[in-house]
Design a protein around this motif. Sequence first.
Motif, PDB file in Angstrom:
ATOM      1  N   ALA A 218     -37.292 -51.019  20.800  1.00  0.00           N
ATOM      2  CA  ALA A 218     -37.718 -50.285  21.993  1.00  0.00           C
ATOM      3  C   ALA A 218     -37.476 -51.119  23.251  1.00  0.00           C
ATOM      4  N   ALA A 219     -37.680 -52.428  23.141  1.00  0.00           N
ATOM      5  CA  ALA A 219     -37.451 -53.307  24.286  1.00  0.00           C
ATOM      6  C   ALA A 219     -35.960 -53.362  24.629  1.00  0.00           C
ATOM      7  N   VAL A 220     -35.102 -53.413  23.593  1.00  0.00           N
ATOM      8  CA  VAL A 220     -33.659 -53.428  23.837  1.00  0.00           C
ATOM      9  C   VAL A 220     -33.222 -52.109  24.455  1.00  0.00           C
ATOM     10  N   ALA A 221     -33.716 -50.997  23.898  1.00  0.00           N
ATOM     11  CA  ALA A 221     -33.366 -49.678  24.431  1.00  0.00           C
ATOM     12  C   ALA A 221     -33.809 -49.557  25.885  1.00  0.00           C
ATOM     13  N   GLY A 222     -34.981 -50.084  26.188  1.00  0.00           N
ATOM     14  CA  GLY A 222     -35.466 -50.048  27.563  1.00  0.00           C
ATOM     15  C   GLY A 222     -34.573 -50.840  28.495  1.00  0.00           C
ATOM     16  N   ALA A 223     -34.127 -52.012  28.038  1.00  0.00           N
ATOM     17  CA  ALA A 223     -33.248 -52.852  28.856  1.00  0.00           C
ATOM     18  C   ALA A 223     -31.911 -52.167  29.104  1.00  0.00           C
ATOM     19  N   LEU A 224     -31.409 -51.426  28.112  1.00  0.00           N
ATOM     20  CA  LEU A 224     -30.128 -50.740  28.244  1.00  0.00           C
ATOM     21  C   LEU A 224     -30.169 -49.609  29.267  1.00  0.00           C
ATOM     22  N   SER A 225     -31.372 -49.192  29.637  1.00  0.00           N
ATOM     23  CA  SER A 225     -31.533 -48.122  30.627  1.00  0.00           C
ATOM     24  C   SER A 225     -32.233 -48.599  31.894  1.00  0.00           C
ATOM     25  N   ASP A 226     -32.372 -49.907  32.039  1.00  0.00           N
ATOM     26  CA  ASP A 226     -33.074 -50.486  33.181  1.00  0.00           C
ATOM     27  C   ASP A 226     -32.062 -50.933  34.241  1.00  0.00           C
ATOM     28  N   THR A 227     -31.993 -50.164  35.328  1.00  0.00           N
ATOM     29  CA  THR A 227     -31.002 -50.437  36.371  1.00  0.00           C
ATOM     30  C   THR A 227     -31.150 -51.835  36.954  1.00  0.00           C
ATOM     31  N   ALA A 228     -32.378 -52.229  37.275  1.00  0.00           N
ATOM     32  CA  ALA A 228     -32.605 -53.543  37.882  1.00  0.00           C
ATOM     33  C   ALA A 228     -32.259 -54.665  36.911  1.00  0.00           C
ATOM     34  N   PHE A 229     -32.627 -54.522  35.653  1.00  0.00           N
ATOM     35  CA  PHE A 229     -32.339 -55.554  34.654  1.00  0.00           C
ATOM     36  C   PHE A 229     -30.833 -55.720  34.479  1.00  0.00           C
ATOM     37  N   LEU A 230     -30.109 -54.612  34.341  1.00  0.00           N
ATOM     38  CA  LEU A 230     -28.672 -54.674  34.081  1.00  0.00           C
ATOM     39  C   LEU A 230     -27.872 -55.150  35.288  1.00  0.00           C
ATOM     40  N   ALA A 231     -28.422 -54.948  36.481  1.00  0.00           N
ATOM     41  CA  ALA A 231     -27.711 -55.368  37.689  1.00  0.00           C
ATOM     42  C   ALA A 231     -27.448 -56.872  37.688  1.00  0.00           C
ATOM     43  N   ALA A 232     -28.327 -57.627  37.061  1.00  0.00           N
ATOM     44  CA  ALA A 232     -28.159 -59.083  36.997  1.00  0.00           C
ATOM     45  C   ALA A 232     -26.923 -59.475  36.189  1.00  0.00           C
ATOM     46  N   TYR A 233     -26.433 -58.555  35.359  1.00  0.00           N
ATOM     47  CA  TYR A 233     -25.275 -58.842  34.511  1.00  0.00           C
ATOM     48  C   TYR A 233     -24.032 -58.095  34.993  1.00  0.00           C
ATOM     49  N   GLY A 234     -24.159 -57.367  36.121  1.00  0.00           N
ATOM     50  CA  GLY A 234     -23.005 -56.684  36.699  1.00  0.00           C
ATOM     51  C   GLY A 234     -22.745 -55.302  36.150  1.00  0.00           C
ATOM     52  N   PHE A 235     -23.755 -54.696  35.506  1.00  0.00           N
ATOM     53  CA  PHE A 235     -23.580 -53.370  34.918  1.00  0.00           C
ATOM     54  C   PHE A 235     -24.757 -52.477  35.307  1.00  0.00           C
ATOM     55  N   ASP A 236     -24.681 -51.226  34.892  1.00  0.00           N
ATOM     56  CA  ASP A 236     -25.775 -50.291  35.113  1.00  0.00           C
ATOM     57  C   ASP A 236     -25.944 -49.457  33.848  1.00  0.00           C
ATOM     58  N   PRO A 237     -26.967 -48.601  33.765  1.00  0.00           N
ATOM     59  CA  PRO A 237     -27.201 -47.843  32.532  1.00  0.00           C
ATOM     60  C   PRO A 237     -26.030 -46.972  32.089  1.00  0.00           C
ATOM     61  N   GLU A 238     -25.162 -46.584  33.029  1.00  0.00           N
ATOM     62  CA  GLU A 238     -24.025 -45.743  32.660  1.00  0.00           C
ATOM     63  C   GLU A 238     -22.861 -46.568  32.124  1.00  0.00           C
ATOM     64  N   THR A 239     -22.616 -47.728  32.705  1.00  0.00           N
ATOM     65  CA  THR A 239     -21.442 -48.525  32.341  1.00  0.00           C
ATOM     66  C   THR A 239     -21.722 -49.610  31.300  1.00  0.00           C
ATOM     67  N   VAL A 240     -22.967 -49.730  30.832  1.00  0.00           N
ATOM     68  CA  VAL A 240     -23.383 -50.895  30.036  1.00  0.00           C
ATOM     69  C   VAL A 240     -22.615 -51.059  28.726  1.00  0.00           C
ATOM     70  N   PHE A 241     -22.072 -49.978  28.160  1.00  0.00           N
ATOM     71  CA  PHE A 241     -21.308 -50.122  26.914  1.00  0.00           C
ATOM     72  C   PHE A 241     -20.154 -51.109  27.069  1.00  0.00           C
ATOM     73  N   ALA A 242     -19.622 -51.227  28.285  1.00  0.00           N
ATOM     74  CA  ALA A 242     -18.485 -52.124  28.501  1.00  0.00           C
ATOM     75  C   ALA A 242     -18.869 -53.589  28.359  1.00  0.00           C
ATOM     76  N   LEU A 243     -20.163 -53.904  28.510  1.00  0.00           N
ATOM     77  CA  LEU A 243     -20.622 -55.290  28.415  1.00  0.00           C
ATOM     78  C   LEU A 243     -20.487 -55.839  27.006  1.00  0.00           C
ATOM     79  N   PHE A 244     -20.635 -54.980  26.005  1.00  0.00           N
ATOM     80  CA  PHE A 244     -20.722 -55.436  24.616  1.00  0.00           C
ATOM     81  C   PHE A 244     -19.362 -55.395  23.928  1.00  0.00           C
ATOM     82  N   LEU A 245     -18.956 -56.530  23.387  1.00  0.00           N
ATOM     83  CA  LEU A 245     -17.694 -56.651  22.680  1.00  0.00           C
ATOM     84  C   LEU A 245     -17.991 -56.901  21.202  1.00  0.00           C
ATOM     85  N   PRO A 246     -17.717 -55.930  20.327  1.00  0.00           N
ATOM     86  CA  PRO A 246     -18.026 -56.101  18.901  1.00  0.00           C
ATOM     87  C   PRO A 246     -17.421 -57.371  18.314  1.00  0.00           C
ATOM     88  N   ASP A 247     -18.258 -58.158  17.693  1.00  0.00           N
ATOM     89  CA  ASP A 247     -17.842 -59.423  17.079  1.00  0.00           C
ATOM     90  C   ASP A 247     -19.101 -60.040  16.480  1.00  0.00           C
TER      91      ASP A 247
END
Length: 343
Positions: free
Chosen positions: A136-165
């Motif tokens: 639930a905490a991870v899901a919340g972070a994935l939809s948290d605009t302020a949290f994701l802004a620190a990493y250069g993404f937002d709730p809509e674009t966040v899939f691009a941050l993760f590279l399967p490996d």
Amino acid sequence: MKKTYITALVAAGVVICAGIFAGLRYWSDRKAANFRTEYTLYVYPDTDAEEALDSIASGAQAKRRGSLRRTARSEGLAEGIKPGKYVIRPDHSAVYAVRMLLNGWQTPQNLTLSGTIRSKGRLADMISRQMMVDSAAVAGALSDTAFLAAYGFDPETVFALFLPDTYEMYWTASLEDIFGRFKKEYDIFWTPERLSKAEDRGLTRLEVSVLASIVSGETLQAEEYPKIAGVYLNRLHRGMKLQADPTVCFCYDYTLDRVLKKHLAIDSPYNTYKYRGLPPAPINVPPKACIDAVLSPDEHGYLYFCASPDFDGTHRFAVTYREHLRNAREFQRALSRRINGDD
């Protein structure tokens, strides 16, 4: 005199025996290997020392449980046990096992992202199953605009941050640590060479990930990635609509078994049958191979493709619409035969 001598001998014997006993106990508790098998222990914040010791004694098959409990008492484990992932090996002594828990000497954990990841819920579950963080905490972070802004993404674009490996980190890593690690890997992945290739294609990093997610949604056959990427790039450069079924499936939260004509009318910026160009963000977490396929696509003249009538997961490609219609009719006939049991 004789009695005094005997008493002295007895006293000396007692001292010697006591010294031998103490030495053996010291060796047993602090030097000797104390376990028969390797065992992985996960200590949660609410795990107490007694519970952890019982788990180690049973799971690692302790040879001398008394050694484990004595060292736990002498080291003060009850007051200082730390959460973490600990691998107890057969060559560990009792005191070493206890000090691992006391000092937080964790064994790194492998966090693996793999397979098809089309929702934030699945991504959150995949991370939480391998790490101490709550889903639930991870899901919340994935939809948290302020949290994701620190990493250069937002709730809509966040899939691009993760590279399967597979990534090595500590099981107790915080949300910030986990997202920070993925951002670090993202920055490492986007080398000057890849950035140059993206620029040559007229695409930003995000746009590459968007197109890669469409390629990923079209096929599970890795050898087809560059070919399908080439089709969509050809369409983009000609100003054609992408008309990608996976984007329509995304509009319906992947609840469709088949994309029918009625589904193509949905009004969404992700509907590439309705709107030209790329969707605003990735529709899934694309594999690295799909990203590289977009950056280094096959050079060809294909503008169309459809599923092969062999039902082997591959596709047939076409340059002209007429050829594409012929391939599509052949597939539909094969599908009808399969549904009717004629094959």
